[in-house]
Scaffold this motif. Structure first.
Motif, PDB file in Angstrom:
ATOM      1  N   HIS A  28      -5.675 -45.194 -59.074  1.00 47.54           N
ATOM      2  CA  HIS A  28      -5.361 -46.627 -59.129  1.00 47.54           C
ATOM      3  C   HIS A  28      -3.847 -46.825 -59.019  1.00 47.54           C
ATOM      4  O   HIS A  28      -3.382 -47.744 -58.330  1.00 47.54           O
ATOM      5  CB  HIS A  28      -5.855 -47.225 -60.447  1.00 47.54           C
ATOM      6  N   HIS A  29      -3.108 -45.978 -59.689  1.00 48.05           N
ATOM      7  CA  HIS A  29      -1.645 -46.071 -59.693  1.00 48.05           C
ATOM      8  C   HIS A  29      -1.085 -45.748 -58.303  1.00 48.05           C
ATOM      9  O   HIS A  29      -0.129 -46.388 -57.844  1.00 48.05           O
ATOM     10  CB  HIS A  29      -1.087 -45.099 -60.741  1.00 48.05           C
ATOM     11  N   VAL A  30      -1.664 -44.764 -57.638  1.00 48.24           N
ATOM     12  CA  VAL A  30      -1.234 -44.417 -56.275  1.00 48.24           C
ATOM     13  C   VAL A  30      -1.375 -45.630 -55.356  1.00 48.24           C
ATOM     14  O   VAL A  30      -0.455 -45.975 -54.594  1.00 48.24           O
ATOM     15  CB  VAL A  30      -2.061 -43.233 -55.728  1.00 48.24           C
ATOM     16  N   VAL A  31      -2.517 -46.288 -55.434  1.00 44.70           N
ATOM     17  CA  VAL A  31      -2.757 -47.471 -54.600  1.00 44.70           C
ATOM     18  C   VAL A  31      -1.759 -48.575 -54.941  1.00 44.70           C
ATOM     19  O   VAL A  31      -1.209 -49.237 -54.052  1.00 44.70           O
ATOM     20  CB  VAL A  31      -4.213 -47.960 -54.774  1.00 44.70           C
ATOM     21  N   ASP A  32      -1.502 -48.778 -56.231  1.00 43.22           N
ATOM     22  CA  ASP A  32      -0.539 -49.804 -56.651  1.00 43.22           C
ATOM     23  C   ASP A  32       0.858 -49.529 -56.101  1.00 43.22           C
ATOM     24  O   ASP A  32       1.636 -50.463 -55.870  1.00 43.22           O
ATOM     25  CB  ASP A  32      -0.475 -49.872 -58.183  1.00 43.22           C
ATOM     26  N   LEU A  33       1.173 -48.255 -55.902  1.00 40.23           N
ATOM     27  CA  LEU A  33       2.489 -47.882 -55.371  1.00 40.23           C
ATOM     28  C   LEU A  33       2.551 -48.001 -53.848  1.00 40.23           C
ATOM     29  O   LEU A  33       3.587 -47.740 -53.241  1.00 40.23           O
ATOM     30  CB  LEU A  33       2.842 -46.456 -55.799  1.00 40.23           C
ATOM     31  N   GLY A  34       1.436 -48.376 -53.238  1.00 33.47           N
ATOM     32  CA  GLY A  34       1.419 -48.599 -51.792  1.00 33.47           C
ATOM     33  C   GLY A  34       1.274 -47.340 -50.955  1.00 33.47           C
ATOM     34  O   GLY A  34       1.577 -47.346 -49.766  1.00 33.47           O
ATOM     35  N   ILE A  35       0.775 -46.256 -51.564  1.00 33.16           N
ATOM     36  CA  ILE A  35       0.600 -44.996 -50.859  1.00 33.16           C
ATOM     37  C   ILE A  35      -0.894 -44.782 -50.592  1.00 33.16           C
ATOM     38  O   ILE A  35      -1.739 -45.027 -51.449  1.00 33.16           O
ATOM     39  CB  ILE A  35       1.169 -43.818 -51.679  1.00 33.16           C
ATOM     40  N   GLY A  36      -1.211 -44.277 -49.404  1.00 34.08           N
ATOM     41  CA  GLY A  36      -2.604 -44.171 -48.979  1.00 34.08           C
ATOM     42  C   GLY A  36      -3.183 -42.781 -49.051  1.00 34.08           C
ATOM     43  O   GLY A  36      -4.267 -42.534 -48.485  1.00 34.08           O
ATOM     44  N   ALA A  37      -2.513 -41.851 -49.709  1.00 28.34           N
ATOM     45  CA  ALA A  37      -3.033 -40.479 -49.812  1.00 28.34           C
ATOM     46  C   ALA A  37      -2.605 -39.873 -51.141  1.00 28.34           C
ATOM     47  O   ALA A  37      -1.488 -40.098 -51.613  1.00 28.34           O
ATOM     48  CB  ALA A  37      -2.534 -39.618 -48.651  1.00 28.34           C
ATOM     49  N   ALA A  38      -3.508 -39.087 -51.727  1.00 26.85           N
ATOM     50  CA  ALA A  38      -3.223 -38.452 -53.017  1.00 26.85           C
ATOM     51  C   ALA A  38      -3.779 -37.047 -53.028  1.00 26.85           C
ATOM     52  O   ALA A  38      -4.782 -36.755 -52.360  1.00 26.85           O
ATOM     53  CB  ALA A  38      -3.829 -39.267 -54.161  1.00 26.85           C
ATOM     54  N   GLU A  39      -3.129 -36.177 -53.795  1.00 29.07           N
ATOM     55  CA  GLU A  39      -3.606 -34.800 -53.938  1.00 29.07           C
ATOM     56  C   GLU A  39      -4.147 -34.600 -55.353  1.00 29.07           C
ATOM     57  O   GLU A  39      -3.405 -34.630 -56.333  1.00 29.07           O
ATOM     58  CB  GLU A  39      -2.486 -33.800 -53.647  1.00 29.07           C
ATOM     59  N   ILE A  40      -5.451 -34.426 -55.418  1.00 31.70           N
ATOM     60  CA  ILE A  40      -6.142 -34.162 -56.672  1.00 31.70           C
ATOM     61  C   ILE A  40      -5.792 -32.749 -57.144  1.00 31.70           C
ATOM     62  O   ILE A  40      -5.725 -31.816 -56.344  1.00 31.70           O
ATOM     63  CB  ILE A  40      -7.665 -34.281 -56.474  1.00 31.70           C
ATOM     64  N   ARG A  41      -5.607 -32.589 -58.436  1.00 27.99           N
ATOM     65  CA  ARG A  41      -5.305 -31.280 -59.010  1.00 27.99           C
ATOM     66  C   ARG A  41      -6.506 -30.834 -59.856  1.00 27.99           C
ATOM     67  O   ARG A  41      -6.871 -31.516 -60.817  1.00 27.99           O
ATOM     68  CB  ARG A  41      -4.043 -31.336 -59.872  1.00 27.99           C
ATOM     69  N   ARG A  42      -7.078 -29.700 -59.506  1.00 28.41           N
ATOM     70  CA  ARG A  42      -8.293 -29.285 -60.197  1.00 28.41           C
ATOM     71  C   ARG A  42      -8.053 -29.062 -61.690  1.00 28.41           C
ATOM     72  O   ARG A  42      -8.935 -29.334 -62.514  1.00 28.41           O
ATOM     73  CB  ARG A  42      -8.889 -28.013 -59.561  1.00 28.41           C
ATOM     74  N   GLU A  43      -6.880 -28.579 -62.050  1.00 28.51           N
ATOM     75  CA  GLU A  43      -6.618 -28.304 -63.463  1.00 28.51           C
ATOM     76  C   GLU A  43      -6.463 -29.582 -64.285  1.00 28.51           C
ATOM     77  O   GLU A  43      -6.437 -29.531 -65.516  1.00 28.51           O
ATOM     78  CB  GLU A  43      -5.368 -27.425 -63.615  1.00 28.51           C
ATOM     79  N   TYR A  44      -6.405 -30.737 -63.619  1.00 27.67           N
ATOM     80  CA  TYR A  44      -6.283 -32.002 -64.335  1.00 27.67           C
ATOM     81  C   TYR A  44      -7.642 -32.598 -64.736  1.00 27.67           C
ATOM     82  O   TYR A  44      -7.679 -33.607 -65.430  1.00 27.67           O
ATOM     83  CB  TYR A  44      -5.534 -33.023 -63.475  1.00 27.67           C
ATOM     84  N   PHE A  45      -8.736 -32.012 -64.290  1.00 28.11           N
ATOM     85  CA  PHE A  45     -10.039 -32.541 -64.675  1.00 28.11           C
ATOM     86  C   PHE A  45     -10.343 -32.228 -66.137  1.00 28.11           C
ATOM     87  O   PHE A  45     -10.096 -31.120 -66.607  1.00 28.11           O
ATOM     88  CB  PHE A  45     -11.149 -31.923 -63.815  1.00 28.11           C
ATOM     89  N   ASP A  46     -10.934 -33.182 -66.825  1.00 21.49           N
ATOM     90  CA  ASP A  46     -11.537 -32.914 -68.126  1.00 21.49           C
ATOM     91  C   ASP A  46     -12.952 -32.384 -67.920  1.00 21.49           C
ATOM     92  O   ASP A  46     -13.386 -31.472 -68.607  1.00 21.49           O
ATOM     93  CB  ASP A  46     -11.582 -34.185 -68.976  1.00 21.49           C
ATOM     94  N   ASP A  47     -13.652 -32.989 -66.969  1.00 19.72           N
ATOM     95  CA  ASP A  47     -15.019 -32.595 -66.632  1.00 19.72           C
ATOM     96  C   ASP A  47     -15.204 -32.844 -65.142  1.00 19.72           C
ATOM     97  O   ASP A  47     -15.415 -33.985 -64.714  1.00 19.72           O
ATOM     98  CB  ASP A  47     -16.024 -33.408 -67.455  1.00 19.72           C
ATOM     99  N   VAL A  48     -15.100 -31.794 -64.354  1.00 21.64           N
ATOM    100  CA  VAL A  48     -15.139 -31.934 -62.889  1.00 21.64           C
ATOM    101  C   VAL A  48     -16.389 -32.679 -62.450  1.00 21.64           C
ATOM    102  O   VAL A  48     -16.322 -33.646 -61.682  1.00 21.64           O
ATOM    103  CB  VAL A  48     -15.083 -30.544 -62.208  1.00 21.64           C
ATOM    104  N   THR A  49     -17.541 -32.223 -62.915  1.00 17.59           N
ATOM    105  CA  THR A  49     -18.809 -32.803 -62.481  1.00 17.59           C
ATOM    106  C   THR A  49     -18.896 -34.290 -62.804  1.00 17.59           C
ATOM    107  O   THR A  49     -19.351 -35.095 -61.978  1.00 17.59           O
ATOM    108  CB  THR A  49     -19.982 -32.062 -63.146  1.00 17.59           C
ATOM    109  N   ALA A  50     -18.444 -34.657 -63.987  1.00 20.69           N
ATOM    110  CA  ALA A  50     -18.543 -36.053 -64.411  1.00 20.69           C
ATOM    111  C   ALA A  50     -17.564 -36.972 -63.690  1.00 20.69           C
ATOM    112  O   ALA A  50     -17.845 -38.161 -63.502  1.00 20.69           O
ATOM    113  CB  ALA A  50     -18.326 -36.150 -65.918  1.00 20.69           C
ATOM    114  N   GLU A  51     -16.435 -36.447 -63.259  1.00 21.20           N
ATOM    115  CA  GLU A  51     -15.373 -37.294 -62.714  1.00 21.20           C
ATOM    116  C   GLU A  51     -15.409 -37.439 -61.190  1.00 21.20           C
ATOM    117  O   GLU A  51     -14.817 -38.380 -60.637  1.00 21.20           O
ATOM    118  CB  GLU A  51     -14.006 -36.742 -63.142  1.00 21.20           C
ATOM    119  N   ILE A  52     -16.082 -36.531 -60.511  1.00 20.19           N
ATOM    120  CA  ILE A  52     -16.032 -36.503 -59.049  1.00 20.19           C
ATOM    121  C   ILE A  52     -16.577 -37.777 -58.415  1.00 20.19           C
ATOM    122  O   ILE A  52     -15.986 -38.326 -57.480  1.00 20.19           O
ATOM    123  CB  ILE A  52     -16.775 -35.258 -58.523  1.00 20.19           C
TER     124      ILE A  52
END
Length: 251
Positions: A28-52
């Protein structure tokens, strides 16, 4: 550099992550900053399956291009990592366009390695390796060895040039850019300050790396990610402006 080339690696929200923010909120923050691409970091997931699912839905709704940074090795014990299929499954479920790994302890490609990798690559997700901060796979020589093996095996695997990692393995970022430019498909920009035990990654312009000169050596038509921790939006916006102004200066 065009705005659409710029990617925000979610490391820029590291302070927020430490406070508990999940990656969907970061998008949401990336979009608010006007940028159209983001790099997800796997180590940032609390629960990969639930968040995908939430990430995939939001990215599709906002036409947000996703990259996927996996802090794991392509080769473990000189064999393909058995977790690769899981990582590609996650990437595919999120609608990721490019996935990145470290090389690991690669020696050579076996026929079975090539066959398995071609099956994974057939999923249509661009696959790249990066120079990390380890002597095993972060130095120039192992990266060159790997990329020669890729070419000889007919594998569509590219390279992410990480500007700030070279000094962690006591190698020169300019020489690396000169020698690896032909295989670069994605760039991580950052700066470094200090040496040896005091070395740390800092925002552009706060360290000793001549990042503008390095960008001149690398392809000008590939995605470029801002990848360093920041304290607030001001630092992120300054990084975005630096990249946009760099292009204006070059033209």
């Amino acid at each position: 550099m065009k705005t659409e080339q710029i990617v925000l690696n979610l490391l820029v929200f590291d302070q927020s992550r430490k406070a508990g923010m999940q990656q969907l909120a970061m998008l949401h923050h990336v979009v608010d900053l006007g940028i159209g691409a983001a790099e997800i970091r796997r180590e940032y997931f609390d629960d990969v399956t639930a968040e995908i699912a939430g990430i995939a839905s939001y990215a599709k709704e906002h036409q947000l291009q996703l990259f996927y940074s996996v802090p794991d090795e392509l080769f473990v014990n000189q064999q393909l990592n058995p977790k690769l299929t899981q990582y590609y499954d996650e990437a595919q479920a999120m609608g990721v366009t490019a996935i990145k790994f470290n090389i690991g302890d690669f020696i050579a490609f076996s026929q079975s390695d090539v066959s398995e990798l071609k099956q994974l690559l057939a999923r249509g997700i661009q696959t790249n390796i990066e120079n990390d901060q380890t002597l095993v796979s972060g130095r120039l020589m192992p990266i060159q060895l790997f990329m020669v093996g890729v070419q000889q095996s007919g594998l569509d695997v590219g390279y992410v040039y990480d500007m700030g990692n070279w000094r962690y393995v006591n190698e020169d970022e300019v020489a690396a850019a000169q020698q690896l430019s032909h295989v670069v498909r994605y760039i991580h920009v950052k700066d470094d300050q200090g040496v040896a035990e005091t070395l740390k990654t800092v925002p552009l312009g706060e360290g000793e790396i001549q990042w503008q000169n390095i960008l001149q050596l690398l392809p000008s038509n590939v995605p470029v990610a801002i990848e360093y921790p920041t304290q607030d939006d001001t630092v992120i916006k300054r990084g975005i402006d630096d990249l946009l102004n760099y292009e204006a200066h070059q033209s």
